[in-house]
Write a protein that holds these residues in place. Structure first.
Motif, PDB file in Angstrom:
ATOM      1  N   MET A   1       4.073   4.595  -5.524  1.00 55.87           N
ATOM      2  CA  MET A   1       4.447   5.224  -4.277  1.00 55.87           C
ATOM      3  C   MET A   1       4.132   4.280  -3.123  1.00 55.87           C
ATOM      4  O   MET A   1       3.109   3.626  -3.095  1.00 55.87           O
ATOM      5  N   VAL A   2       5.014   4.237  -2.141  1.00 61.11           N
ATOM      6  CA  VAL A   2       4.788   3.450  -0.940  1.00 61.11           C
ATOM      7  C   VAL A   2       3.890   4.262  -0.012  1.00 61.11           C
ATOM      8  O   VAL A   2       4.048   5.474   0.107  1.00 61.11           O
ATOM      9  N   ALA A   3       2.934   3.608   0.633  1.00 63.26           N
ATOM     10  CA  ALA A   3       1.993   4.307   1.498  1.00 63.26           C
ATOM     11  C   ALA A   3       1.899   3.599   2.851  1.00 63.26           C
ATOM     12  O   ALA A   3       2.362   2.472   3.016  1.00 63.26           O
ATOM     13  N   LEU A   4       1.294   4.288   3.814  1.00 64.07           N
ATOM     14  CA  LEU A   4       1.136   3.732   5.152  1.00 64.07           C
ATOM     15  C   LEU A   4       0.218   2.520   5.168  1.00 64.07           C
ATOM     16  O   LEU A   4       0.366   1.633   6.009  1.00 64.07           O
ATOM     17  N   VAL A   5      -0.764   2.507   4.279  1.00 62.80           N
ATOM     18  CA  VAL A   5      -1.677   1.367   4.130  1.00 62.80           C
ATOM     19  C   VAL A   5      -1.810   1.055   2.642  1.00 62.80           C
ATOM     20  O   VAL A   5      -1.502   1.886   1.795  1.00 62.80           O
ATOM     21  N   THR A   6      -2.284  -0.121   2.340  1.00 63.30           N
ATOM     22  CA  THR A   6      -2.470  -0.504   0.948  1.00 63.30           C
ATOM     23  C   THR A   6      -3.866  -0.124   0.472  1.00 63.30           C
ATOM     24  O   THR A   6      -4.767   0.137   1.289  1.00 63.30           O
ATOM     25  N   LEU A   7      -4.043  -0.132  -0.838  1.00 62.66           N
ATOM     26  CA  LEU A   7      -5.360   0.110  -1.409  1.00 62.66           C
ATOM     27  C   LEU A   7      -6.340  -0.940  -0.906  1.00 62.66           C
ATOM     28  O   LEU A   7      -7.475  -0.624  -0.543  1.00 62.66           O
ATOM     29  N   ALA A   8      -5.909  -2.187  -0.851  1.00 66.60           N
ATOM     30  CA  ALA A   8      -6.789  -3.270  -0.391  1.00 66.60           C
ATOM     31  C   ALA A   8      -7.228  -3.056   1.057  1.00 66.60           C
ATOM     32  O   ALA A   8      -8.395  -3.264   1.400  1.00 66.60           O
ATOM     33  N   GLU A   9      -6.297  -2.605   1.922  1.00 66.07           N
ATOM     34  CA  GLU A   9      -6.652  -2.338   3.329  1.00 66.07           C
ATOM     35  C   GLU A   9      -7.657  -1.190   3.420  1.00 66.07           C
ATOM     36  O   GLU A   9      -8.615  -1.253   4.201  1.00 66.07           O
ATOM     37  N   ALA A  10      -7.444  -0.148   2.632  1.00 66.58           N
ATOM     38  CA  ALA A  10      -8.350   0.999   2.651  1.00 66.58           C
ATOM     39  C   ALA A  10      -9.736   0.596   2.165  1.00 66.58           C
ATOM     40  O   ALA A  10     -10.745   0.964   2.774  1.00 66.58           O
ATOM     41  N   LYS A  11      -9.803  -0.168   1.081  1.00 60.20           N
ATOM     42  CA  LYS A  11     -11.100  -0.603   0.563  1.00 60.20           C
ATOM     43  C   LYS A  11     -11.816  -1.498   1.561  1.00 60.20           C
ATOM     44  O   LYS A  11     -13.027  -1.383   1.750  1.00 60.20           O
ATOM     45  N   VAL A  32      -2.454  10.821   2.971  1.00 61.11           N
ATOM     46  CA  VAL A  32      -2.431  10.826   4.440  1.00 61.11           C
ATOM     47  C   VAL A  32      -1.027  10.680   5.021  1.00 61.11           C
ATOM     48  O   VAL A  32      -0.810  10.993   6.193  1.00 61.11           O
ATOM     49  N   THR A  33      -0.063  10.228   4.232  1.00 61.51           N
ATOM     50  CA  THR A  33       1.283   9.983   4.758  1.00 61.51           C
ATOM     51  C   THR A  33       1.923  11.245   5.317  1.00 61.51           C
ATOM     52  O   THR A  33       2.396  11.252   6.455  1.00 61.51           O
ATOM     53  N   GLY A 117      13.071   6.562   9.171  1.00 63.43           N
ATOM     54  CA  GLY A 117      11.786   5.881   9.092  1.00 63.43           C
ATOM     55  C   GLY A 117      11.756   4.716  10.056  1.00 63.43           C
ATOM     56  O   GLY A 117      12.606   4.603  10.939  1.00 63.43           O
ATOM     57  N   LEU A 118      10.776   3.870   9.889  1.00 64.15           N
ATOM     58  CA  LEU A 118      10.617   2.695  10.746  1.00 64.15           C
ATOM     59  C   LEU A 118      10.722   1.434   9.894  1.00 64.15           C
ATOM     60  O   LEU A 118      10.403   1.442   8.711  1.00 64.15           O
ATOM     61  N   ALA A 119      11.136   0.347  10.522  1.00 60.87           N
ATOM     62  CA  ALA A 119      11.239  -0.923   9.810  1.00 60.87           C
ATOM     63  C   ALA A 119       9.859  -1.428   9.390  1.00 60.87           C
ATOM     64  O   ALA A 119       9.719  -2.066   8.352  1.00 60.87           O
ATOM     65  N   ALA A 120       8.837  -1.122  10.177  1.00 63.44           N
ATOM     66  CA  ALA A 120       7.459  -1.518   9.854  1.00 63.44           C
ATOM     67  C   ALA A 120       6.518  -0.435  10.361  1.00 63.44           C
ATOM     68  O   ALA A 120       6.821   0.261  11.324  1.00 63.44           O
ATOM     69  N   VAL A 121       5.370  -0.286   9.720  1.00 61.91           N
ATOM     70  CA  VAL A 121       4.381   0.701  10.135  1.00 61.91           C
ATOM     71  C   VAL A 121       3.671   0.152  11.379  1.00 61.91           C
ATOM     72  O   VAL A 121       3.064  -0.915  11.324  1.00 61.91           O
ATOM     73  N   PRO A 122       3.746   0.866  12.518  1.00 64.83           N
ATOM     74  CA  PRO A 122       3.083   0.388  13.734  1.00 64.83           C
ATOM     75  C   PRO A 122       1.563   0.317  13.554  1.00 64.83           C
ATOM     76  O   PRO A 122       0.978   1.090  12.780  1.00 64.83           O
ATOM     77  N   ALA A 123       0.934  -0.571  14.292  1.00 70.85           N
ATOM     78  CA  ALA A 123      -0.513  -0.783  14.175  1.00 70.85           C
ATOM     79  C   ALA A 123      -1.308   0.489  14.440  1.00 70.85           C
ATOM     80  O   ALA A 123      -2.288   0.774  13.735  1.00 70.85           O
ATOM     81  N   HIS A 124      -0.893   1.299  15.433  1.00 64.54           N
ATOM     82  CA  HIS A 124      -1.659   2.509  15.746  1.00 64.54           C
ATOM     83  C   HIS A 124      -1.551   3.547  14.623  1.00 64.54           C
ATOM     84  O   HIS A 124      -2.510   4.274  14.360  1.00 64.54           O
ATOM     85  N   VAL A 125      -0.428   3.589  13.926  1.00 66.86           N
ATOM     86  CA  VAL A 125      -0.263   4.509  12.803  1.00 66.86           C
ATOM     87  C   VAL A 125      -1.077   4.013  11.615  1.00 66.86           C
ATOM     88  O   VAL A 125      -1.739   4.803  10.925  1.00 66.86           O
ATOM     89  N   ARG A 126      -1.069   2.709  11.378  1.00 63.69           N
ATOM     90  CA  ARG A 126      -1.853   2.117  10.288  1.00 63.69           C
ATOM     91  C   ARG A 126      -3.346   2.403  10.495  1.00 63.69           C
ATOM     92  O   ARG A 126      -4.052   2.818   9.579  1.00 63.69           O
ATOM     93  N   LEU A 127      -3.834   2.173  11.732  1.00 60.11           N
ATOM     94  CA  LEU A 127      -5.248   2.421  12.012  1.00 60.11           C
ATOM     95  C   LEU A 127      -5.582   3.904  11.867  1.00 60.11           C
ATOM     96  O   LEU A 127      -6.634   4.260  11.314  1.00 60.11           O
ATOM     97  N   ALA A 128      -4.713   4.782  12.340  1.00 59.03           N
ATOM     98  CA  ALA A 128      -4.944   6.225  12.187  1.00 59.03           C
ATOM     99  C   ALA A 128      -5.037   6.595  10.710  1.00 59.03           C
ATOM    100  O   ALA A 128      -5.900   7.391  10.319  1.00 59.03           O
ATOM    101  N   ALA A 129      -4.171   6.025   9.881  1.00 60.37           N
ATOM    102  CA  ALA A 129      -4.214   6.298   8.440  1.00 60.37           C
ATOM    103  C   ALA A 129      -5.553   5.842   7.843  1.00 60.37           C
ATOM    104  O   ALA A 129      -6.151   6.555   7.031  1.00 60.37           O
ATOM    105  N   LEU A 130      -6.023   4.686   8.252  1.00 64.97           N
ATOM    106  CA  LEU A 130      -7.313   4.188   7.750  1.00 64.97           C
ATOM    107  C   LEU A 130      -8.466   5.090   8.198  1.00 64.97           C
ATOM    108  O   LEU A 130      -9.396   5.349   7.430  1.00 64.97           O
ATOM    109  N   ILE A 131      -8.404   5.584   9.424  1.00 64.48           N
ATOM    110  CA  ILE A 131      -9.446   6.486   9.929  1.00 64.48           C
ATOM    111  C   ILE A 131      -9.449   7.783   9.135  1.00 64.48           C
ATOM    112  O   ILE A 131     -10.513   8.304   8.777  1.00 64.48           O
ATOM    113  N   VAL A 132      -8.264   8.315   8.833  1.00 61.05           N
ATOM    114  CA  VAL A 132      -8.194   9.554   8.059  1.00 61.05           C
ATOM    115  C   VAL A 132      -8.708   9.320   6.640  1.00 61.05           C
ATOM    116  O   VAL A 132      -9.465  10.134   6.100  1.00 61.05           O
TER     117      VAL A 132
END
Length: 180
Positions: A1-11, A32-33, A117-132
């Motif tokens: 499954m495609v996600a807002l962040v990767t496992l490596a980013e979350a770890k 979180v998606t 959808g979006l061509a790329a996940v914006p930085a503020h959405v990526r950070l919000a996903a990591l916070i959640v």
């Protein structure tokens, strides 16, 4: 499954180097998606096909923003291509056009296939996903939290439940409830 962040980013965000919790963390990353997309609209590109009734000059699609329209199939089975319609991608609205003028769509069911959808996940959405993900991880572990920076109740937001911390909601642009 495609996600807002990767496992490596979350770890990395959680400061975890071992692989023993990868499945649990990945489950949180995938979870979180949907709640984030409920707030900001479609982020990860996904294909949709919808059916709409004619008689109006505009069709409001269910998912926004629209990246592309794959096909518009008219009730008689024919297809319509631009400039037969105009797309407002941000609003997810198709307008039937004849030259430079609007006109009503044909009577009957119109099928629209598109990608939202979006061509790329914006930085503020990526950070919000990591916070959640971090919030879900910490509450799952039940460990002590440093309350100096959170004021003790930072993670609770009336009307939104407990899963989405206020700092994530603010990054996503949602106005959090408060006392004036």
């Amino acid at each position: 499954m495609v996600a807002l962040v990767t496992l490596a980013e979350a770890k990395a965000h959680l400061n975890i180097t071992s692989g023993s919790d990868d499945a649990e963390i990945m489950g949180m990353v995938e979870a979180v998606t949907e709640p984030i997309e409920r707030i900001v609209g479609s982020v990860l590109p996904q294909a949709y096909t919808e059916r709409h009734d004619g008689h109006r000059p505009m069709i409001a699609l269910s998912h926004r923003p629209v990246l592309s329209v794959t096909s518009v199939t008219l009730p008689g089975g024919g297809t319509l291509v631009p400039p037969g319609y105009e797309l407002d991608a941000d609003a997810a609205v198709l307008t039937r056009m004849t030259g430079i003028h609007r006109r009503a769509w044909e009577t009957g069911r119109i099928a629209v296939s598109y990608t939202a959808g979006l061509a790329a996940v914006p930085a503020h959405v990526r950070l919000a996903a990591l916070i959640v993900v971090q919030h879900l991880w910490e509450t799952q572990r039940g460990g002590p939290r440093d309350q100096r920076f959170t004021g003790g109740s930072e993670d609770w937001s009336p009307g939104m439940g407990f899963a989405l911390p206020r700092r994530a909601l603010e990054l996503l642009g949602d106005q959090t409830a408060g006392i004036a």
